[in-house]
Design a protein around this motif. Sequence first.
Motif, PDB file in Angstrom:
ATOM      1  N   THR A 130     -16.992   6.012 -32.883  1.00 35.38           N
ATOM      2  CA  THR A 130     -16.949   6.504 -34.256  1.00 35.38           C
ATOM      3  C   THR A 130     -17.573   5.470 -35.179  1.00 35.38           C
ATOM      4  N   SER A 131     -18.026   5.916 -36.351  1.00 33.10           N
ATOM      5  CA  SER A 131     -18.643   4.992 -37.308  1.00 33.10           C
ATOM      6  C   SER A 131     -17.658   4.532 -38.367  1.00 33.10           C
ATOM      7  N   GLY A 132     -16.583   5.285 -38.581  1.00 37.41           N
ATOM      8  CA  GLY A 132     -15.639   4.997 -39.663  1.00 37.41           C
ATOM      9  C   GLY A 132     -14.712   3.859 -39.339  1.00 37.41           C
ATOM     10  N   PRO A 133     -13.877   3.505 -40.300  1.00 35.52           N
ATOM     11  CA  PRO A 133     -13.720   4.099 -41.624  1.00 35.52           C
ATOM     12  C   PRO A 133     -14.795   3.614 -42.593  1.00 35.52           C
ATOM     13  N   ALA A 134     -14.804   4.184 -43.803  1.00 33.61           N
ATOM     14  CA  ALA A 134     -15.746   3.753 -44.829  1.00 33.61           C
ATOM     15  C   ALA A 134     -15.169   2.568 -45.592  1.00 33.61           C
ATOM     16  N   PHE A 135     -15.999   1.564 -45.820  1.00 35.32           N
ATOM     17  CA  PHE A 135     -15.639   0.414 -46.651  1.00 35.32           C
ATOM     18  C   PHE A 135     -16.410   0.524 -47.965  1.00 35.32           C
ATOM     19  N   HIS A 136     -15.753   1.006 -49.013  1.00 36.87           N
ATOM     20  CA  HIS A 136     -16.376   1.080 -50.330  1.00 36.87           C
ATOM     21  C   HIS A 136     -16.159  -0.263 -51.037  1.00 36.87           C
ATOM     22  N   VAL A 137     -17.235  -0.877 -51.521  1.00 36.44           N
ATOM     23  CA  VAL A 137     -17.122  -2.209 -52.126  1.00 36.44           C
ATOM     24  C   VAL A 137     -17.700  -2.214 -53.528  1.00 36.44           C
ATOM     25  N   SER A 138     -17.101  -3.023 -54.396  1.00 35.87           N
ATOM     26  CA  SER A 138     -17.599  -3.156 -55.765  1.00 35.87           C
ATOM     27  C   SER A 138     -17.410  -4.593 -56.236  1.00 35.87           C
ATOM     28  N   GLY A 139     -18.031  -4.897 -57.364  1.00 35.35           N
ATOM     29  CA  GLY A 139     -17.949  -6.243 -57.934  1.00 35.35           C
ATOM     30  C   GLY A 139     -19.271  -6.982 -57.809  1.00 35.35           C
ATOM     31  N   GLU A 140     -19.407  -8.045 -58.593  1.00 36.61           N
ATOM     32  CA  GLU A 140     -20.658  -8.800 -58.627  1.00 36.61           C
ATOM     33  C   GLU A 140     -21.032  -9.387 -57.278  1.00 36.61           C
ATOM     34  N   ALA A 141     -20.056  -9.702 -56.445  1.00 36.39           N
ATOM     35  CA  ALA A 141     -20.329 -10.341 -55.152  1.00 36.39           C
ATOM     36  C   ALA A 141     -20.487  -9.337 -54.017  1.00 36.39           C
ATOM     37  N   ALA A 142     -20.480  -8.033 -54.326  1.00 40.77           N
ATOM     38  CA  ALA A 142     -20.525  -7.025 -53.263  1.00 40.77           C
ATOM     39  C   ALA A 142     -21.772  -7.180 -52.389  1.00 40.77           C
ATOM     40  N   ALA A 143     -22.892  -7.540 -53.002  1.00 40.12           N
ATOM     41  CA  ALA A 143     -24.131  -7.700 -52.224  1.00 40.12           C
ATOM     42  C   ALA A 143     -24.028  -8.853 -51.233  1.00 40.12           C
ATOM     43  N   ASP A 144     -23.105  -9.785 -51.483  1.00 46.71           N
ATOM     44  CA  ASP A 144     -22.963 -10.950 -50.603  1.00 46.71           C
ATOM     45  C   ASP A 144     -22.351 -10.598 -49.253  1.00 46.71           C
ATOM     46  N   VAL A 145     -21.798  -9.399 -49.127  1.00 48.19           N
ATOM     47  CA  VAL A 145     -21.214  -8.991 -47.838  1.00 48.19           C
ATOM     48  C   VAL A 145     -21.985  -7.838 -47.223  1.00 48.19           C
ATOM     49  N   ALA A 146     -23.236  -7.640 -47.666  1.00 47.63           N
ATOM     50  CA  ALA A 146     -24.062  -6.562 -47.113  1.00 47.63           C
ATOM     51  C   ALA A 146     -24.224  -6.700 -45.607  1.00 47.63           C
ATOM     52  N   VAL A 147     -24.132  -7.944 -45.102  1.00 45.19           N
ATOM     53  CA  VAL A 147     -24.281  -8.177 -43.663  1.00 45.19           C
ATOM     54  C   VAL A 147     -23.233  -7.419 -42.851  1.00 45.19           C
ATOM     55  N   LEU A 148     -22.096  -7.116 -43.443  1.00 45.45           N
ATOM     56  CA  LEU A 148     -21.062  -6.378 -42.709  1.00 45.45           C
ATOM     57  C   LEU A 148     -21.563  -4.996 -42.285  1.00 45.45           C
ATOM     58  N   GLY A 149     -22.492  -4.451 -43.045  1.00 47.42           N
ATOM     59  CA  GLY A 149     -23.077  -3.173 -42.676  1.00 47.42           C
ATOM     60  C   GLY A 149     -23.948  -3.249 -41.436  1.00 47.42           C
ATOM     61  N   GLN A 150     -24.375  -4.472 -41.093  1.00 43.79           N
ATOM     62  CA  GLN A 150     -25.166  -4.679 -39.874  1.00 43.79           C
ATOM     63  C   GLN A 150     -24.278  -5.077 -38.695  1.00 43.79           C
ATOM     64  N   LEU A 151     -22.981  -5.201 -38.960  1.00 42.62           N
ATOM     65  CA  LEU A 151     -22.048  -5.656 -37.935  1.00 42.62           C
ATOM     66  C   LEU A 151     -21.032  -4.576 -37.567  1.00 42.62           C
ATOM     67  N   GLY A 152     -21.435  -3.328 -37.754  1.00 42.52           N
ATOM     68  CA  GLY A 152     -20.614  -2.222 -37.276  1.00 42.52           C
ATOM     69  C   GLY A 152     -19.710  -1.574 -38.298  1.00 42.52           C
ATOM     70  N   LEU A 153     -19.676  -2.095 -39.536  1.00 46.00           N
ATOM     71  CA  LEU A 153     -18.818  -1.492 -40.551  1.00 46.00           C
ATOM     72  C   LEU A 153     -19.634  -0.536 -41.427  1.00 46.00           C
ATOM     73  N   ASP A 154     -19.022   0.568 -41.799  1.00 46.32           N
ATOM     74  CA  ASP A 154     -19.671   1.571 -42.651  1.00 46.32           C
ATOM     75  C   ASP A 154     -19.490   1.135 -44.102  1.00 46.32           C
ATOM     76  N   LEU A 155     -20.408   0.298 -44.580  1.00 48.23           N
ATOM     77  CA  LEU A 155     -20.303  -0.312 -45.905  1.00 48.23           C
ATOM     78  C   LEU A 155     -20.984   0.575 -46.942  1.00 48.23           C
ATOM     79  N   ARG A 156     -20.285   0.845 -48.042  1.00 44.90           N
ATOM     80  CA  ARG A 156     -20.815   1.713 -49.091  1.00 44.90           C
ATOM     81  C   ARG A 156     -20.621   1.034 -50.447  1.00 44.90           C
ATOM     82  N   LEU A 157     -21.712   0.786 -51.125  1.00 46.50           N
ATOM     83  CA  LEU A 157     -21.673   0.058 -52.392  1.00 46.50           C
ATOM     84  C   LEU A 157     -21.361   0.990 -53.553  1.00 46.50           C
ATOM     85  N   ILE A 158     -20.376   0.607 -54.355  1.00 51.63           N
ATOM     86  CA  ILE A 158     -20.075   1.293 -55.606  1.00 51.63           C
ATOM     87  C   ILE A 158     -20.659   0.445 -56.738  1.00 51.63           C
ATOM     88  N   GLU A 159     -21.496   1.042 -57.565  1.00 53.00           N
ATOM     89  CA  GLU A 159     -22.062   0.312 -58.700  1.00 53.00           C
ATOM     90  C   GLU A 159     -20.975   0.194 -59.768  1.00 53.00           C
TER      91      GLU A 159
END
Length: 284
Positions: A130-159
């Motif tokens: 499975t690909s889930g669960p979804a990790f919705h992230v927000s805040g100024e530092a959200a881009a700093d954890v974009a790598v988690l999306g390459q490590l198997g987590l379903d990362l979704r950025l909230i502006e």
Amino acid sequence: MPPSIAVIAPGAMGSAVAARLVEHGCKVLTSLDGRSAATRTRAAAAGMTAASDAEIAGADIILSIVPPGEALALAEQLATVINRNTKKPVIVDCNAVNVETIRRIADIVLSSGARLVDAAIIGLPPKPGTSGPAFHVSGEAAADVAVLGQLGLDLRLIEGPIGAASALKMSYAGINKGLTGLGAAMVLAATRAGAADALRDELASSAPHIHARLGNALPDMLPKAYRWVAEMREIAGFLGPEHPAAMIYEGFARLFEHLAADVQGQGTEAAQIVAFAERCRAKK
């Protein structure tokens, strides 16, 4: 090379998230001080590595996945250790807390020099295939954890700022778990009055989607009811003390507290809920 990651704590969600990260080549640290034998076994099965507070504070990314009532205390504990370090991690608060609480956590974390990402986990713990669960992230530092999306987590950025992801979590859980609480309350009331069979048949006839949902959601809720108490109170706080709907979620908190005690005690009401759910599933 993957970043160094710590996951606190190795509960059902935390250990499953850690296992997903380990599958993608990460070394995942966790704290096992004072933890039960069952927790230690779960952490080992997930491939997690026991570490000291200092080692955890030295990770690149720290995922905080604890019951909502423990989120502030963990932030304070981490900030105390991080204050002593030159290296400053990114802390991802994944807990079911309201906007006011995550802002208090932000004040604590930022005062240590660390960065904070507000995260909302929506969905069940990761499972193979499975690909889930979804990790919705927000805040100024959200881009700093974009790598988690390459490590198997379903990362979704909230502006949005710190608080946006937590607001999503509160709103979604308020609907999703609130419906389960409402179903449990009415099933028990109908059972006491001898109308459980009639209720089930009417739902199957006129609201088959609710009938199917209760068949799965009600028994799944029972072992988790104790964890939902604090979350319902966070949702009440999210609505605000003057909002009349806050009383609904305080009521749900008391209901789940009552059900959790029943599960640990005689189990009379839990058995009634399970019986209703089983007959829903049998009637499909």
